[in-house]
Design a protein around this motif. Structure first.
Motif, PDB file in Angstrom:
ATOM      1  N   ASP A   1      -1.322  -2.761  -4.460  1.00  0.00           N
ATOM      2  CA  ASP A   1      -2.031  -4.008  -4.734  1.00  0.00           C
ATOM      3  C   ASP A   1      -3.358  -4.004  -3.965  1.00  0.00           C
ATOM      4  O   ASP A   1      -3.505  -3.356  -2.937  1.00  0.00           O
ATOM      5  CB  ASP A   1      -1.174  -5.214  -4.357  1.00  0.00           C
TER       6      ASP A   1
ATOM      7  N   ASP B   1       1.603   0.619 -12.759  1.00  0.00           N
ATOM      8  CA  ASP B   1       2.701   0.397 -11.808  1.00  0.00           C
ATOM      9  C   ASP B   1       2.082   0.065 -10.453  1.00  0.00           C
ATOM     10  O   ASP B   1       1.426   0.902  -9.842  1.00  0.00           O
ATOM     11  CB  ASP B   1       3.554   1.668 -11.731  1.00  0.00           C
TER      12      ASP B   1
ATOM     13  N   GLY C   1       2.761  -1.136  -6.619  1.00  0.00           N
ATOM     14  CA  GLY C   1       3.808  -1.287  -5.614  1.00  0.00           C
ATOM     15  C   GLY C   1       3.542  -0.412  -4.412  1.00  0.00           C
ATOM     16  O   GLY C   1       2.679   0.469  -4.429  1.00  0.00           O
ATOM     17  N   SER C   2       4.295  -0.657  -3.357  1.00  0.00           N
ATOM     18  CA  SER C   2       4.095   0.082  -2.106  1.00  0.00           C
ATOM     19  C   SER C   2       4.816   1.422  -2.106  1.00  0.00           C
ATOM     20  O   SER C   2       4.487   2.306  -1.316  1.00  0.00           O
ATOM     21  CB  SER C   2       4.591  -0.757  -0.923  1.00  0.00           C
TER      22      SER C   2
ATOM     23  N   SER D   1       2.199  -4.413   1.718  1.00  0.00           N
ATOM     24  CA  SER D   1       1.100  -4.630   0.777  1.00  0.00           C
ATOM     25  C   SER D   1      -0.090  -5.267   1.467  1.00  0.00           C
ATOM     26  O   SER D   1       0.035  -5.933   2.505  1.00  0.00           O
ATOM     27  CB  SER D   1       1.558  -5.522  -0.381  1.00  0.00           C
TER      28      SER D   1
END
Length: 287
Positions: A102, A128, A130-131, A214
């Motif tokens: 993000d 996609d 995400g972390s 994030s």
């Protein structure tokens, strides 16, 4: 001798892992009776007793114990087979999966994908965010936009999109003055992964009081006005409630487009990476 089936081996491994058919069945998404029947079928196909059953559950026999390692290798091979098939399906359908964290999706990735679709109307891109880092070599994604040091993993191609200089930030209501010289006197928040590892390497005794997965989470932590944090300048400078307290001199982190070697030369990859580079220029980020 009847042939054994991979689905039966999956049950065998789950029962060996959990020690019970009920927990194994729940893990596999089937009912307990089916799981127990598949264990029986596998024992019949192999001509071996794989478990000793007692009131405390299922214990692998010596033969079962010896087959667990071979079964796990078979599971790894099956997963690799499925990953390869997934990558091939995407290739055949003119679709790509792009993974990022993000903070990059709105300003960089989404506009670049839109530009790529204008050049390639048949292109479909799954984004996609995400972390968790996807394994590009196993086909979990086709392209990644990553920040940090230059990727050096064998089998990956990396194109540098921009420098990503970082600054030190506090909330405007944070009660004490902050400079790079006194930052270690303050409680620190950090994103997990490379930023956290760098902070700990630079200052092993730093007071890290908040770790998040994030950049959004890091901004929320700074909003509490009780800690400080490092942020990419393009993130921190855009937040009206944050005050930049200094720059991290000599920071060599960059922003990278990364994809597996097997996709080198693929037209849609090249178009999408070029569009990412064009969007970086449009944003005025330093190359």
């Amino acid at each position: 001798m009847p042939a054994w089936e991979w689905s039966d081996v999956r049950c065998f491994l789950a029962v060996a892992r959990h020690g019970a058919t009920l927990r194994a069945a729940r893990d596999l998404g089937m009912n307990q009776t089916t799981c127990a029947r598949r264990i029986t079928a596998l024992e019949g196909a192999l001509g071996l007793r794989l478990f000793d059953k007692s009131g405390s559950g299922y214990q692998p026999t010596p033969a079962g114990q010896r087959l667990v390692a071979a079964g796990e290798r078979l599971a790894d091979a099956a997963a690799a087979f499925e990953d390869a098939a997934t990558a091939l399906r995407r290739a055949a359908s003119f679709a790509l999966k792009l993974t990022t964290v993000d903070g990059f999706e709105h300003a960089l990735v989404a506009p670049a994908v839109a530009a790529a679709r204008r050049k390639l109307p048949g292109l479909a891109v799954e984004i996609d965010v995400g972390s968790e880092r996807r394994d590009l070599l196993r086909g979990e994604a086709d392209l990644a936009v990553r920040a940090g040091p230059e990727p050096d993993e064998l089998g990956l191609v990396a194109r540098k999109l921009a420098q990503t200089p970082w600054g030190l930030y506090r909330h405007r209501d944070y009660p004490a003055p902050v400079t790079p010289d006194n930052m270690l006197e303050h409680p620190i928040a950090s994103v997990d992964g490379y930023p956290l590892e760098s902070t700990r390497a630079m200052a092993p005794h730093a007071r890290i009081v908040h770790v998040t997965s994030s950049l959004t989470g890091l901004l929320a932590a700074l909003g509490g006005a009780d800690c400080i944090a490092g942020l990419p300048l393009f993130i921190g400078d855009a937040e009206p409630d944050l005050v930049r307290c200094g720059l991290f001199e000599g920071d060599r982190t960059g922003l990278w487009a990364v994809y597996p070697e097997r996709l080198r030369g693929r037209h849609e990859i090249r178009v999408l990476v070029d569009c990412l580079a064009d969007q970086v220029k449009a944003l005025g980020w330093r190359p």
